[in-house]
Design a protein around this motif. Structure first.
Motif, PDB file in Angstrom:
ATOM      1  N   PRO A 153      -3.852   5.218   6.768  1.00 51.96           N
ATOM      2  CA  PRO A 153      -3.529   3.928   6.139  1.00 51.96           C
ATOM      3  C   PRO A 153      -4.396   3.577   4.932  1.00 51.96           C
ATOM      4  CG  PRO A 153      -4.461   3.628   8.342  1.00 51.96           C
ATOM      5  CD  PRO A 153      -4.142   5.073   8.198  1.00 51.96           C
ATOM      6  N   ARG A 154      -5.648   3.973   4.929  1.00 51.00           N
ATOM      7  CA  ARG A 154      -6.489   3.654   3.772  1.00 51.00           C
ATOM      8  C   ARG A 154      -5.989   4.356   2.514  1.00 51.00           C
ATOM      9  NH1 ARG A 154     -10.805   0.736   5.118  1.00 51.00           N
ATOM     10  NH2 ARG A 154     -11.481   0.743   7.295  1.00 51.00           N
ATOM     11  N   GLU A 155      -5.471   5.574   2.682  1.00 51.10           N
ATOM     12  CA  GLU A 155      -4.967   6.315   1.534  1.00 51.10           C
ATOM     13  C   GLU A 155      -3.637   5.764   1.031  1.00 51.10           C
ATOM     14  OE1 GLU A 155      -5.130  10.576   1.830  1.00 51.10           O
ATOM     15  OE2 GLU A 155      -6.818  10.486   3.236  1.00 51.10           O
ATOM     16  N   ALA A 156      -2.989   4.949   1.838  1.00 51.87           N
ATOM     17  CA  ALA A 156      -1.732   4.323   1.416  1.00 51.87           C
ATOM     18  C   ALA A 156      -1.956   3.123   0.514  1.00 51.87           C
ATOM     19  CB  ALA A 156      -0.939   3.878   2.649  1.00 51.87           C
ATOM     20  N   THR A 157      -3.192   2.630   0.463  1.00 51.06           N
ATOM     21  CA  THR A 157      -3.464   1.351  -0.203  1.00 51.06           C
ATOM     22  C   THR A 157      -3.009   1.336  -1.653  1.00 51.06           C
ATOM     23  OG1 THR A 157      -5.363   1.048   1.262  1.00 51.06           O
ATOM     24  CG2 THR A 157      -5.243  -0.357  -0.694  1.00 51.06           C
ATOM     25  N   GLU A 158      -3.360   2.374  -2.440  1.00 57.04           N
ATOM     26  CA  GLU A 158      -3.024   2.352  -3.869  1.00 57.04           C
ATOM     27  C   GLU A 158      -1.511   2.356  -4.078  1.00 57.04           C
ATOM     28  OE1 GLU A 158      -3.254   5.990  -6.270  1.00 57.04           O
ATOM     29  OE2 GLU A 158      -4.322   6.913  -4.591  1.00 57.04           O
ATOM     30  N   HIS A 159      -0.793   3.091  -3.241  1.00 51.51           N
ATOM     31  CA  HIS A 159       0.658   3.146  -3.395  1.00 51.51           C
ATOM     32  C   HIS A 159       1.300   1.828  -2.972  1.00 51.51           C
ATOM     33  CE1 HIS A 159       0.188   7.370  -4.243  1.00 51.51           C
ATOM     34  NE2 HIS A 159      -0.461   7.532  -3.102  1.00 51.51           N
ATOM     35  N   LEU A 160       0.759   1.222  -1.930  1.00 50.60           N
ATOM     36  CA  LEU A 160       1.284  -0.069  -1.491  1.00 50.60           C
ATOM     37  C   LEU A 160       1.015  -1.146  -2.536  1.00 50.60           C
ATOM     38  CD1 LEU A 160       2.766  -1.328   0.903  1.00 50.60           C
ATOM     39  CD2 LEU A 160       0.537  -1.888   1.891  1.00 50.60           C
ATOM     40  N   GLU A 161      -0.149  -1.097  -3.153  1.00 51.32           N
ATOM     41  CA  GLU A 161      -0.454  -2.068  -4.215  1.00 51.32           C
ATOM     42  C   GLU A 161       0.506  -1.899  -5.388  1.00 51.32           C
ATOM     43  OE1 GLU A 161      -2.506  -4.652  -4.173  1.00 51.32           O
ATOM     44  OE2 GLU A 161      -2.895  -4.152  -2.082  1.00 51.32           O
ATOM     45  N   TRP A 162       0.818  -0.652  -5.727  1.00 49.82           N
ATOM     46  CA  TRP A 162       1.801  -0.402  -6.793  1.00 49.82           C
ATOM     47  C   TRP A 162       3.149  -1.013  -6.426  1.00 49.82           C
ATOM     48  CZ3 TRP A 162       6.562   1.655  -7.512  1.00 49.82           C
ATOM     49  CH2 TRP A 162       6.936   2.020  -8.798  1.00 49.82           C
ATOM     50  N   LEU A 163       3.583  -0.793  -5.200  1.00 47.30           N
ATOM     51  CA  LEU A 163       4.869  -1.328  -4.743  1.00 47.30           C
ATOM     52  C   LEU A 163       4.878  -2.844  -4.780  1.00 47.30           C
ATOM     53  CD1 LEU A 163       5.367   1.096  -1.727  1.00 47.30           C
ATOM     54  CD2 LEU A 163       6.871   0.969  -3.727  1.00 47.30           C
ATOM     55  N   LYS A 164       3.793  -3.463  -4.371  1.00 41.64           N
ATOM     56  CA  LYS A 164       3.726  -4.930  -4.347  1.00 41.64           C
ATOM     57  C   LYS A 164       3.706  -5.504  -5.760  1.00 41.64           C
ATOM     58  CE  LYS A 164       0.650  -6.431  -1.273  1.00 41.64           C
ATOM     59  NZ  LYS A 164      -0.587  -6.354  -0.449  1.00 41.64           N
ATOM     60  N   ARG A 165       3.134  -4.763  -6.704  1.00 40.95           N
ATOM     61  CA  ARG A 165       3.158  -5.234  -8.099  1.00 40.95           C
ATOM     62  C   ARG A 165       4.560  -5.146  -8.684  1.00 40.95           C
ATOM     63  NH1 ARG A 165      -1.478  -2.111  -8.594  1.00 40.95           N
ATOM     64  NH2 ARG A 165      -0.351  -0.500  -9.764  1.00 40.95           N
ATOM     65  N   HIS A 166       5.280  -4.068  -8.359  1.00 38.72           N
ATOM     66  CA  HIS A 166       6.563  -3.806  -9.000  1.00 38.72           C
ATOM     67  C   HIS A 166       7.763  -4.367  -8.232  1.00 38.72           C
ATOM     68  CE1 HIS A 166       3.977  -0.915 -11.083  1.00 38.72           C
ATOM     69  NE2 HIS A 166       4.873  -0.904 -12.035  1.00 38.72           N
ATOM     70  N   ARG A 167       7.679  -4.457  -6.908  1.00 39.85           N
ATOM     71  CA  ARG A 167       8.808  -4.958  -6.098  1.00 39.85           C
ATOM     72  C   ARG A 167       8.292  -5.921  -5.007  1.00 39.85           C
ATOM     73  NH1 ARG A 167      13.314  -1.241  -6.270  1.00 39.85           N
ATOM     74  NH2 ARG A 167      13.192  -0.150  -8.266  1.00 39.85           N
ATOM     75  N   PRO A 168       7.648  -7.012  -5.406  1.00 35.58           N
ATOM     76  CA  PRO A 168       6.975  -7.869  -4.418  1.00 35.58           C
ATOM     77  C   PRO A 168       7.899  -8.511  -3.392  1.00 35.58           C
ATOM     78  CG  PRO A 168       7.056  -8.947  -6.565  1.00 35.58           C
ATOM     79  CD  PRO A 168       7.499  -7.537  -6.773  1.00 35.58           C
ATOM     80  N   ARG A 169       9.165  -8.733  -3.746  1.00 28.07           N
ATOM     81  CA  ARG A 169      10.086  -9.402  -2.818  1.00 28.07           C
ATOM     82  C   ARG A 169      10.973  -8.433  -2.051  1.00 28.07           C
ATOM     83  NH1 ARG A 169       8.256 -13.303  -0.991  1.00 28.07           N
ATOM     84  NH2 ARG A 169      10.314 -13.892  -0.218  1.00 28.07           N
ATOM     85  N   GLU A 170      10.835  -7.152  -2.324  1.00 24.92           N
ATOM     86  CA  GLU A 170      11.663  -6.154  -1.645  1.00 24.92           C
ATOM     87  C   GLU A 170      11.327  -6.142  -0.148  1.00 24.92           C
ATOM     88  OE1 GLU A 170      14.678  -3.317  -2.318  1.00 24.92           O
ATOM     89  OE2 GLU A 170      13.535  -4.225  -3.948  1.00 24.92           O
ATOM     90  N   LEU A 171      12.359  -6.223   0.680  1.00 28.50           N
ATOM     91  CA  LEU A 171      12.122  -6.295   2.130  1.00 28.50           C
ATOM     92  C   LEU A 171      11.409  -5.046   2.640  1.00 28.50           C
ATOM     93  CD1 LEU A 171      15.490  -7.832   3.398  1.00 28.50           C
ATOM     94  CD2 LEU A 171      13.290  -8.985   3.170  1.00 28.50           C
TER      95      LEU A 171
END
Length: 239
Positions: A104-122
């Motif tokens: 999970p720690r290694e997922a952080t950067e990718h999740l942050e990218w997703l939240k920046r680009h698609r914050p409302r995506e379910l």
């Protein structure tokens, strides 16, 4: 269908083959026909020019490995796709999905990218909740899932979200509450493996081993059927 697949084998770099391969790969993934999906993705990678098209092929091949539970190869293909096309949203989502479960720690950067680009995506919000749970932020994960379920009770993510909400409740040592969430998931999708698996665990926590065994036996039956189907697929020649 046979003639179209033959076209892909004989002229894999043609525009016509591109259309056929895309349909074959997407359809095979949806139908869990992993051998044919791998054949198509591999052919795509070998014969499609350009970074974006190569990235698409690695994304598809990663999906095949992911479905086949070969997580190291799935990660390799997803990571290669992100290198080739950093803005490829589906790859980022699936790579984050994989890493949240394993690292999970290694997922952080990718999740942050997703939240920046698609914050409302379910899908992004659901994976955020999974990450929060796996990082031990249980109350935050519960709030994220509660908001998602209240906002989109009929979305395709409702059953996974109900399962995850039940798992959060179990992590918080609230098995009675967990059962309520999981029973809701079971009512929507009684054949879902994750629902039945989580309910088996929940029944154990509640001290109801006979009920737990019913769910555990059902999961074993599903897994045996899946393995039989995979064995049959491997006997067939893709393409």
């Amino acid at each position: 269908a046979h003639s179209l697949l033959q076209l892909c084998n004989e002229r894999p770099a043609s525009d016509e083959a591109s259309l056929v391969l895309e349909a074959v790969i997407e359809g095979s993934l949806a139908a869990n026909q992993l051998g044919r999906a791998y054949w198509g993705a591999d052919l795509w990678i070998k014969h499609r020019p350009g970074d974006i098209q190569k990235a698409q092929g690695h994304y598809w091949r990663g999906r095949v490995h992911h479905a086949d539970r070969d997580y190291s190869k799935a990660r390799e293909d997803y990571s290669r796709a992100v290198e080739l096309a950093p803005d490829h949203y589906p790859t980022r989502l699936w790579l984050a999905t994989l890493l949240i479960e394993k690292e999970p720690r290694e997922a952080t950067e990718h999740l942050e990218w997703l939240k920046r680009h698609r914050p409302r995506e379910l899908a992004v919000r659901f994976q955020t909740a999974r990450w929060e749970r796996n990082m031990g932020r249980l109350d935050v994960a519960a709030a994220t899932l509660d908001a998602l379920l209240a906002e989109a009770p009929d979305s395709p993510h409702v059953v996974p979200a109900l399962v995850e909400r039940g798992l959060v409740a179990m992590d918080l040592r609230r098995p009675d509450e967990a059962e309520s969430w999981l029973r809701r998931g079971l009512a929507v999708s009684p054949l879902d493996r994750d629902v039945n698996l989580a309910l088996g665990e929940c029944m154990q926590h509640l001290g109801r081993p006979d009920e737990a065994r019913v769910f555990q036996d059902f999961v074993q039956q599903l897994d045996a059927e899946t393995e039989r189907a995979r064995a049959e697929q491997k006997k067939r020649k893709p393409g």
